[in-house]
Design an enzyme around this catalytic site. Structure first.
Site, PDB file in Angstrom:
ATOM      1  N   LYS A  97      -0.884  -7.973  -5.891  1.00 25.00           N
ATOM      2  CA  LYS A  97      -1.464  -6.733  -6.416  1.00 25.00           C
ATOM      3  C   LYS A  97      -0.773  -6.298  -7.707  1.00 25.00           C
ATOM      4  O   LYS A  97      -1.427  -5.985  -8.703  1.00 25.00           O
ATOM      5  CB  LYS A  97      -1.385  -5.630  -5.353  1.00 25.00           C
ATOM      6  CG  LYS A  97      -1.944  -4.306  -5.792  1.00 25.00           C
ATOM      7  CD  LYS A  97      -0.831  -3.377  -6.226  1.00 25.00           C
ATOM      8  CE  LYS A  97      -1.413  -2.115  -6.875  1.00 25.00           C
ATOM      9  NZ  LYS A  97      -0.325  -1.215  -7.302  1.00 25.00           N
ATOM     10  N   ASP A 144      -5.544  -2.535  -4.067  1.00 26.25           N
ATOM     11  CA  ASP A 144      -4.579  -1.629  -3.455  1.00 26.25           C
ATOM     12  C   ASP A 144      -5.268  -0.886  -2.321  1.00 26.25           C
ATOM     13  O   ASP A 144      -6.391  -1.203  -1.952  1.00 26.25           O
ATOM     14  CB  ASP A 144      -4.058  -0.645  -4.495  1.00 26.25           C
ATOM     15  CG  ASP A 144      -5.202   0.047  -5.177  1.00 26.25           C
ATOM     16  OD1 ASP A 144      -5.995   0.705  -4.484  1.00 26.25           O
ATOM     17  OD2 ASP A 144      -5.344  -0.073  -6.397  1.00 26.25           O
TER      18      ASP A 144
END
Length: 224
Positions: A120, A138
């Site tokens: 991420k 996320d």
DNA sequence: ATCCCGAGGG
DNA sequence: CCCTCTGGAT
């Protein structure tokens, strides 16, 4: 979800916010990397408060290493998971100097080799710093992709792949920020504000919470 | 699956 | 009080 529908979703989000940007405050790629590392399970507001103090004192790998573990922790103590984050940041700073001349590398493998940097965070850096059309999944994007039906998936990896397939090319660069901002201010985790959502009619989420309380079937509340 | 973990909202 | 916040490592 069909292509026209997903196109319409991003077209509307684009209309409201044509040039979306991260709300993390940073001046350099290195500052962004540190800010994103600190943002794990933390609000950007909380991160910005801490980085305002931290970056005024130290905003290079060398300067942060010079703070030492206790010195760094003193600056980020107000952020959750600060113990782990401080150690990861120090090790990452050392690796940036050793392997990359103190710069943030434009390479997924090199980024993910940094302690505290996973897929991420690497995707955020590749997108925001280097302009690559990556999709950082996320907590917000995972929730929205599943709620709306844009890219249902049980894991972040599945959602990432689904979004890369689903988001029209013209919107790929900004899709990440649009979904983040929509998730933060409208499609919130606990109590989504469906009545004021501009893509509610395109969304597959069943809970369209009515804005007004259900009408009573008696007249007991009427004043006489 | 579990741990890390402060601040803010409801 | 409980839940959530731009996750990652074990």
């Amino acid at each position: 979800m069909n292509a026209e529908k997903s196109h319409e979703i991003f077209a509307r989000l684009c209309t409201v916010n044509p040039n979306p940007r991260t709300e993390l405050v940073y001046r350099t790629p290195f500052e962004l990397l540190i800010a994103v590392m600190l943002s794990a399970q933390a609000t950007d507001k909380s991160v910005n408060q801490a980085t305002a103090r931290l970056f005024a004192r130290a905003n290079t790998p060398e300067a942060i290493l010079a703070l030492g573990e206790d010195g760094l922790k003193a600056h980020i103590r107000t952020i959750g998971l600060f113990n782990t984050k401080a150690r990861n940041i120090l090790r990452t700073c050392a690796l940036l100097i050793e392997r990359h001349g103190g710069a943030v590398p434009r390479d997924r493998a090199a980024l993910e080799a940094l302690p505290g940097v996973g897929r991420k965070t690497a995707n955020v850096i590749l997108n925001t710093v280097f302009g690559e059309p990556t999709m950082a999944v996320d907590t917000h994007i995972f929730r929205l992709a599943n709620r709306t039906g844009l890219a249902p998936g049980k894991t972040p990896a599945a959602v990432e792949q689904g979004l890369l397939n689903q988001v029209p090319r013209e919107f790929q660069r900004n899709a990440h920020h649009w979904l983040i901002l929509h998730g933060r201010y409208v499609c919130t985790a606990r109590k989504p504000r469906c009545p004021e959502c501009l893509i509610a009619d395109l969304c597959e989420y069943p809970d369209k919470t009515p804005p007004h309380p259900a009408p009573s079937n008696t007249l007991d509340h009427v004043q006489h």
